[in-house]
Design a protein around this motif. Sequence first.
Motif, short mmCIF file in Angstrom:
data_model
loop_
_atom_site.label_atom_id
_atom_site.label_comp_id
_atom_site.label_asym_id
_atom_site.label_seq_id
_atom_site.Cartn_x
_atom_site.Cartn_y
_atom_site.Cartn_z
N ARG A 108 0.83 -1.22 0.00
CA ARG A 108 0.00 0.00 0.00
C ARG A 108 0.86 1.26 0.00
N TYR A 109 2.00 1.19 0.69
CA TYR A 109 2.92 2.33 0.70
C TYR A 109 3.43 2.62 -0.71
N VAL A 110 3.84 1.58 -1.42
CA VAL A 110 4.35 1.77 -2.78
C VAL A 110 3.24 2.28 -3.69
N ALA A 111 2.02 1.73 -3.53
CA ALA A 111 0.90 2.11 -4.40
C ALA A 111 0.53 3.58 -4.23
N ILE A 112 0.60 4.10 -3.02
CA ILE A 112 0.15 5.47 -2.75
C ILE A 112 1.31 6.47 -2.82
N CYS A 113 2.46 6.09 -2.30
CA CYS A 113 3.59 7.03 -2.23
C CYS A 113 4.47 7.01 -3.47
N LYS A 114 4.49 5.89 -4.18
CA LYS A 114 5.30 5.77 -5.40
C LYS A 114 4.47 5.16 -6.53
N PRO A 115 3.36 5.79 -6.87
CA PRO A 115 2.43 5.17 -7.84
C PRO A 115 3.03 4.94 -9.22
N PHE A 116 3.95 5.83 -9.66
CA PHE A 116 4.52 5.70 -11.01
C PHE A 116 5.55 4.57 -11.09
N HIS A 117 6.04 4.14 -9.94
CA HIS A 117 7.02 3.04 -9.92
C HIS A 117 6.40 1.74 -9.39
N TYR A 118 5.08 1.74 -9.18
CA TYR A 118 4.44 0.59 -8.55
C TYR A 118 4.63 -0.69 -9.36
N CYS B 206 4.10 7.29 6.26
CA CYS B 206 4.42 7.80 4.92
C CYS B 206 3.16 7.99 4.09
N ILE B 207 2.23 7.05 4.20
CA ILE B 207 0.96 7.16 3.48
C ILE B 207 0.19 8.39 3.95
N MET B 208 0.19 8.62 5.26
CA MET B 208 -0.56 9.76 5.81
C MET B 208 -0.01 11.08 5.28
N PHE B 209 1.33 11.21 5.27
CA PHE B 209 1.94 12.46 4.77
C PHE B 209 1.67 12.64 3.28
N THR B 210 1.66 11.55 2.54
CA THR B 210 1.36 11.63 1.11
C THR B 210 -0.09 12.05 0.88
N LEU B 211 -1.00 11.51 1.68
CA LEU B 211 -2.41 11.85 1.54
C LEU B 211 -2.67 13.33 1.85
N LEU B 212 -1.92 13.85 2.83
CA LEU B 212 -2.09 15.26 3.19
C LEU B 212 -1.67 16.21 2.08
N LYS B 213 -0.83 15.71 1.18
CA LYS B 213 -0.38 16.55 0.06
C LYS B 213 -1.37 16.57 -1.09
N ILE B 214 -2.35 15.66 -1.07
CA ILE B 214 -3.36 15.63 -2.12
C ILE B 214 -4.33 16.78 -1.90
N PRO B 215 -4.52 17.65 -2.88
CA PRO B 215 -5.31 18.88 -2.65
C PRO B 215 -6.79 18.64 -2.38
N SER B 216 -7.42 17.71 -3.07
CA SER B 216 -8.86 17.52 -2.93
C SER B 216 -9.19 16.45 -1.88
N SER B 217 -10.24 16.69 -1.12
CA SER B 217 -10.67 15.71 -0.12
C SER B 217 -11.16 14.43 -0.78
N GLN B 218 -11.75 14.56 -1.97
CA GLN B 218 -12.22 13.38 -2.70
C GLN B 218 -11.03 12.51 -3.12
N GLY B 219 -9.96 13.14 -3.53
CA GLY B 219 -8.77 12.39 -3.91
C GLY B 219 -8.14 11.69 -2.73
N ARG B 220 -8.11 12.38 -1.57
CA ARG B 220 -7.58 11.76 -0.36
C ARG B 220 -8.42 10.57 0.06
N GLN B 221 -9.74 10.73 -0.01
CA GLN B 221 -10.63 9.64 0.38
C GLN B 221 -10.49 8.45 -0.56
#
Length: 310
Positions: free
Chosen positions: A121-131, A219-234
């Motif tokens: 899940r960390y790789v999927a959310i924090c490094k999506p382009f290298h997943y 790491c996932i939490m910090f990455t989610l906080l950088k997502i601008p939209s609440s819908q994207g975070r959810q």
Amino acid sequence: MEMSNHSMVKEFILLGFPIAPRWQILFATFLIGYLLVLAENSIIILIVWTNYNLHSPMYFFLTNLSFVEIWYVTVTLPKTMLSFVSVTKQISFMGCMTQLYFFLSLGNTEYLLLAVMAYDRYVAICKPFHYSTIMRHAVCVYLTMGSWLTGFLISGSKVYFISHLTYCGPNKINHYFCDISPLLNISCSDSSLAELVDFILALMVIMMPLCTVVTSYICIMFTLLKIPSSQGRQKAFSTCSSHLTVVILFYSTTLFTYTHPKVMYTYSANKLVSVLYTVVVPLLNPLIYCLRNKEVRFALRKTFTCTRHT
């Protein structure tokens, strides 16, 4: 795995639960729970195998987790249910150590698989382009095989030291299956070395995966906080919410039990805590993944719709 032949005790008596006068209710409860665990986890494995859109690392690890839990409950519950309808509650020394070995091995494997799933899940959310590069099929297979092999090797070391303790009586285990703490309680030899080995290996197999899980979700939490939209975070968090719920359930119940080593099973009430992680958690895990995961729910409806039409 060589067992000690110095023990005077050749068999143990599992006291289990006080079954009179309502043993039928307890037997039915355990039987229904056992059958539901088998059915739920088998369905998870079936829908992942039969739906191509679920052929991804996350669901590959999920099928392994479901397979572990099928055997995890099978190691203890059939013997427990048999004790409800049988006058004799004996289990041989070899049978007890074998049950302990497989129970610990499967539990260790589950800890490690949950850590692997957290890393996924960390790789999927924090490094999506290298997943797709990082979580290649070969890597997933190696991680899974490593979890199984490590879990079984670590438990072998624990059981080796416990089996070489001397048991000279009483031979009554205040539990419904063979576990580390009740066996240490009835040993009449110095169990300090066995306790030390158990403590060190428990740190390895519990705390290291837990650190992996915690680090991954930080790491996932910090990455989610950088997502601008609440819908994207959810949307991003929904891909790991099921796993996080399962981790909290499994770790909270097992840590509560195994952080109190030798004295844990002095009181009968602690058997109820064991029911949580040996029956209730394996029963809830497939439901959590089905109810909180849209892809699994869709695949489940698709599978059963096709079955009705055929």
